[in-house]
Design a protein around this motif. Structure first.
Motif, PDB file in Angstrom:
ATOM      1  N   ARG A  30     -42.520  38.163 -41.582  1.00 54.04           N
ATOM      2  CA  ARG A  30     -41.492  38.955 -42.258  1.00 54.04           C
ATOM      3  C   ARG A  30     -42.076  40.241 -42.837  1.00 54.04           C
ATOM      4  O   ARG A  30     -41.472  41.302 -42.758  1.00 54.04           O
ATOM      5  CB  ARG A  30     -40.851  38.105 -43.348  1.00 54.04           C
ATOM      6  N   ARG A  44     -38.936  46.528 -39.521  1.00 51.39           N
ATOM      7  CA  ARG A  44     -37.547  46.167 -39.806  1.00 51.39           C
ATOM      8  C   ARG A  44     -36.583  46.702 -38.745  1.00 51.39           C
ATOM      9  O   ARG A  44     -35.440  46.259 -38.668  1.00 51.39           O
ATOM     10  CB  ARG A  44     -37.124  46.697 -41.181  1.00 51.39           C
ATOM     11  N   TYR A  49     -33.232  39.942 -45.246  1.00 51.29           N
ATOM     12  CA  TYR A  49     -34.573  40.449 -44.967  1.00 51.29           C
ATOM     13  C   TYR A  49     -34.604  41.873 -44.435  1.00 51.29           C
ATOM     14  O   TYR A  49     -35.683  42.445 -44.278  1.00 51.29           O
ATOM     15  CB  TYR A  49     -35.282  39.530 -43.968  1.00 51.29           C
ATOM     16  N   GLY A  50     -33.450  42.445 -44.115  1.00 51.78           N
ATOM     17  CA  GLY A  50     -33.420  43.851 -43.730  1.00 51.78           C
ATOM     18  C   GLY A  50     -33.773  44.157 -42.287  1.00 51.78           C
ATOM     19  O   GLY A  50     -34.034  45.323 -41.961  1.00 51.78           O
ATOM     20  N   PHE A  51     -33.760  43.146 -41.403  1.00 51.18           N
ATOM     21  CA  PHE A  51     -33.981  43.411 -39.980  1.00 51.18           C
ATOM     22  C   PHE A  51     -32.636  43.816 -39.379  1.00 51.18           C
ATOM     23  O   PHE A  51     -31.860  42.999 -38.904  1.00 51.18           O
ATOM     24  CB  PHE A  51     -34.576  42.179 -39.293  1.00 51.18           C
ATOM     25  N   ARG A  52     -32.384  45.112 -39.397  1.00 49.30           N
ATOM     26  CA  ARG A  52     -31.046  45.645 -39.163  1.00 49.30           C
ATOM     27  C   ARG A  52     -30.579  45.548 -37.710  1.00 49.30           C
ATOM     28  O   ARG A  52     -29.390  45.707 -37.427  1.00 49.30           O
ATOM     29  CB  ARG A  52     -30.994  47.108 -39.609  1.00 49.30           C
TER      30      ARG A  52
END
Length: 278
Positions: free
Chosen positions: A86, A91, A109-112
């Motif tokens: 992570r 990201r 977690y901001g993994f767009r």
């Protein structure tokens, strides 16, 4: 940057547990990124943890980040996507995963660029003349009503091709599934799999709940799918694994699957094509 594998073949680096780095033509995929070190604990939910017994063959910082096209993630469990991954992955890297995992990857977690697939839904990735169609396949991480206690899981079919649009190579990643009737549809729809990557280990939770294939179930899946080759993974890395690799190898041999088996230790490489696997 490494040279591309020969045309129509994939080179697979086994990093450990269920983590593979797969190169086909100009494409590079990472599966189930697990980079915890020996002695660290993976979080499995509900306060459950499992200690890692092995070292990953690569640290997350040693990945070819500039080459990575996507992560194929079977489900959101701490031994498949951990805090080290992570922190260490970009990201903006695309993820292809379950709808449940995609929501958390993006929202928490901001993994767009995480994409969640329904069973049998596909997403195609391309780089240059190389392409891969990733299809979500059935999987079941626990029996009966206990399924609700574990995150949804998917198997994955990776169909690699080139600019012609023709599929050249087919890989199956089982994900953390048990044997159940829903897997039969895979054999019907995809009768010619070049390499099946089987998540084994007989993962056993408190109370004796088995949530991944043990030796017998792994051999059952070989009986069902009859892939040209099979690579066992997810069998020796954590304390919750109770079904040794050797038991699976012996059972698969007993059932006549010996010629299908590909043995690869962490850090080893497998080259798979439409004619041979080495």
């Amino acid at each position: 940057m490494r040279q591309h594998p020969p045309e129509g073949t994939a080179e697979i680096l086994f990093i450990g547990n269920a983590t593979l780095l797969i190169r086909y033509g100009e494409l590079t995929l990472l599966t189930d990124p697990n980079f915890l070190h020996r002695g660290q604990y993976a979080h499995l939910g509900y306060g459950l943890v499992s200690r890692r017994l092995t070292e990953p063959a690569l640290d997350v910082a040693e990945l070819p980040h500039e080459d990575l096209d996507a992560v194929v993630l079977s489900h959101l469990h701490g031994d498949h996507f951990d805090r080290v991954a992570r922190r260490g992955l970009d990201r903006g890297l695309p993820f292809v995963t379950t709808q449940h995992a995609a929501r958390l990857l993006k929202g928490l977690y901001g993994f767009r660029r995480a994409t969640g697939l329904r069973t049998w839904q596909s997403r195609t990735l391309r780089r240059g003349d190389s392409s891969v169609r990733v299809t979500s396949l059935p999987g079941r991480h626990a029996p009966g009503p206990l399924r609700g206690l574990l995150p949804p899981v998917m198997g994955s079919l990776l169909e690699f091709g080139d600019g012609s649009g023709e599929t050249r190579l087919v890989l199956y990643l089982s994900g953390d599934t048990l044997m159940y009737d829903g897997l039969r549809e895979i054999a019907v729809r995809h009768p010619d799999i070049h390499l099946a990557v089987l998540h084994l280990g007989g993962t056993t939770l408190p109370g004796g709940l088995v949530v991944t294939m043990d030796a017998g179930q792994g051999a059952d899946l070989l009986d069902l799918l009859r892939p040209r080759r099979a690579l066992p993974v997810h069998h020796s890395d954590y304390t919750v694994f109770r079904s040794p690799l050797q038991d699976f190898l012996a059972e698969a041999e007993r059932r006549g699957h010996g010629a299908r088996l590909v043995r690869c230790a962490a850090g080893g490489r497998v080259t798979v094509g439409d004619r041979a696997t080495a």
